[in-house]
Design a protein around this motif. Sequence first.
Motif, PDB file in Angstrom:
ATOM      1  N   HIS A  25       0.504  -1.045   0.256  1.00 59.68           N
ATOM      2  CA  HIS A  25      -0.556   0.016  -0.322  1.00 59.68           C
ATOM      3  C   HIS A  25       1.386   1.083   0.033  1.00 59.68           C
ATOM      4  O   HIS A  25       1.571   1.018   0.088  1.00 59.68           O
ATOM      5  N   ALA A  26       0.130   2.104  -0.154  1.00 58.43           N
ATOM      6  CA  ALA A  26       0.898   3.341  -0.533  1.00 58.43           C
ATOM      7  C   ALA A  26       0.611   4.606   1.055  1.00 58.43           C
ATOM      8  O   ALA A  26      -0.168   3.937   1.379  1.00 58.43           O
ATOM      9  N   ILE A  27       1.557   5.492   1.619  1.00 63.08           N
ATOM     10  CA  ILE A  27       1.263   5.547   2.536  1.00 63.08           C
ATOM     11  C   ILE A  27       2.165   7.294   2.268  1.00 63.08           C
ATOM     12  O   ILE A  27       2.951   7.156   2.644  1.00 63.08           O
ATOM     13  N   TRP A  67       6.785   5.300  -2.597  1.00 63.42           N
ATOM     14  CA  TRP A  67       5.787   4.395  -3.352  1.00 63.42           C
ATOM     15  C   TRP A  67       6.329   5.803  -4.882  1.00 63.42           C
ATOM     16  O   TRP A  67       6.721   6.519  -4.523  1.00 63.42           O
ATOM     17  N   PRO A  68       5.637   4.772  -5.517  1.00 62.87           N
ATOM     18  CA  PRO A  68       4.774   2.904  -6.169  1.00 62.87           C
ATOM     19  C   PRO A  68       6.361   2.232  -6.321  1.00 62.87           C
ATOM     20  O   PRO A  68       7.352   3.037  -7.119  1.00 62.87           O
ATOM     21  N   PRO A  69       5.789   1.200  -6.421  1.00 61.08           N
ATOM     22  CA  PRO A  69       7.056   0.119  -5.968  1.00 61.08           C
ATOM     23  C   PRO A  69       6.933  -0.122  -7.995  1.00 61.08           C
ATOM     24  O   PRO A  69       5.914  -0.152  -8.395  1.00 61.08           O
ATOM     25  N   TYR A  70       8.309  -0.891  -8.638  1.00 59.35           N
ATOM     26  CA  TYR A  70       7.825  -0.903 -10.202  1.00 59.35           C
ATOM     27  C   TYR A  70       6.782  -2.724  -9.509  1.00 59.35           C
ATOM     28  O   TYR A  70       7.227  -3.197  -8.717  1.00 59.35           O
ATOM     29  N   VAL A  71       6.032  -2.879 -10.261  1.00 61.56           N
ATOM     30  CA  VAL A  71       5.489  -3.698 -10.496  1.00 61.56           C
ATOM     31  C   VAL A  71       6.341  -4.966 -10.816  1.00 61.56           C
ATOM     32  O   VAL A  71       5.651  -6.575 -10.344  1.00 61.56           O
ATOM     33  N   CYS A  81      -1.437  -1.687  -3.859  1.00 55.99           N
ATOM     34  CA  CYS A  81      -3.066  -1.600  -3.994  1.00 55.99           C
ATOM     35  C   CYS A  81      -3.029  -1.316  -5.470  1.00 55.99           C
ATOM     36  O   CYS A  81      -2.451   0.317  -5.210  1.00 55.99           O
ATOM     37  N   LYS A  82      -4.212  -1.134  -6.039  1.00 54.55           N
ATOM     38  CA  LYS A  82      -4.617  -0.460  -7.272  1.00 54.55           C
ATOM     39  C   LYS A  82      -5.117   0.590  -6.522  1.00 54.55           C
ATOM     40  O   LYS A  82      -5.317   1.776  -7.063  1.00 54.55           O
ATOM     41  N   ALA A  83      -5.748   0.786  -6.214  1.00 52.38           N
ATOM     42  CA  ALA A  83      -6.519   1.700  -4.959  1.00 52.38           C
ATOM     43  C   ALA A  83      -5.664   2.339  -4.597  1.00 52.38           C
ATOM     44  O   ALA A  83      -5.767   3.943  -4.472  1.00 52.38           O
ATOM     45  N   CYS A  84      -4.836   1.971  -4.165  1.00 53.59           N
ATOM     46  CA  CYS A  84      -3.099   3.517  -3.575  1.00 53.59           C
ATOM     47  C   CYS A  84      -3.125   4.068  -4.425  1.00 53.59           C
ATOM     48  O   CYS A  84      -2.568   5.319  -4.661  1.00 53.59           O
ATOM     49  N   PHE A  85      -2.932   2.795  -5.449  1.00 50.48           N
ATOM     50  CA  PHE A  85      -1.914   3.356  -6.839  1.00 50.48           C
ATOM     51  C   PHE A  85      -2.999   4.618  -7.177  1.00 50.48           C
ATOM     52  O   PHE A  85      -2.454   5.722  -8.123  1.00 50.48           O
ATOM     53  N   ASP A  86      -4.260   4.559  -7.135  1.00 55.61           N
ATOM     54  CA  ASP A  86      -5.136   5.920  -8.159  1.00 55.61           C
ATOM     55  C   ASP A  86      -5.235   6.369  -6.962  1.00 55.61           C
ATOM     56  O   ASP A  86      -5.331   7.938  -7.655  1.00 55.61           O
TER      57      ASP A  86
END
Length: 104
Positions: A25-27, A67-71, A81-86
């Motif tokens: 997740h992103a913090i 954040w964000p890390p490379y997938v 986490c897609k929601a965090c990415f968005d």
Amino acid sequence: MTMLITALFTAPLVGIRKRWPRVLHAIEMDGIPVHDLDGTATSACGVTGLRIVAVADEDGTDFVVPWPPYVEGLAPNHERCKACFDACKKKRPRSRFAPRKDAA
Ligand SMILES: [Zn+2]
């Protein structure tokens, strides 16, 4: 203290839930537990109880993970986490995440 300053400058950071450590997740800055870095953080998607991910270098110094890390670089069965990415505006991958061997 150094880590807190670094964390605030680096935010958003990668965080994980201890019970579900394979979702990253992103913090964001307002989710960082500034009064107690060992406390739990809140993700950009609203998940609470997160730990800020830190990786140690050869000297044993802990570094937060931006954040964000490379997938592509994620360990097997890990996901971003897609929601965090968005929710985060910084969309360009800034880190590669490799879990500590003792973390699993
Ligand atoms: Zn999330």
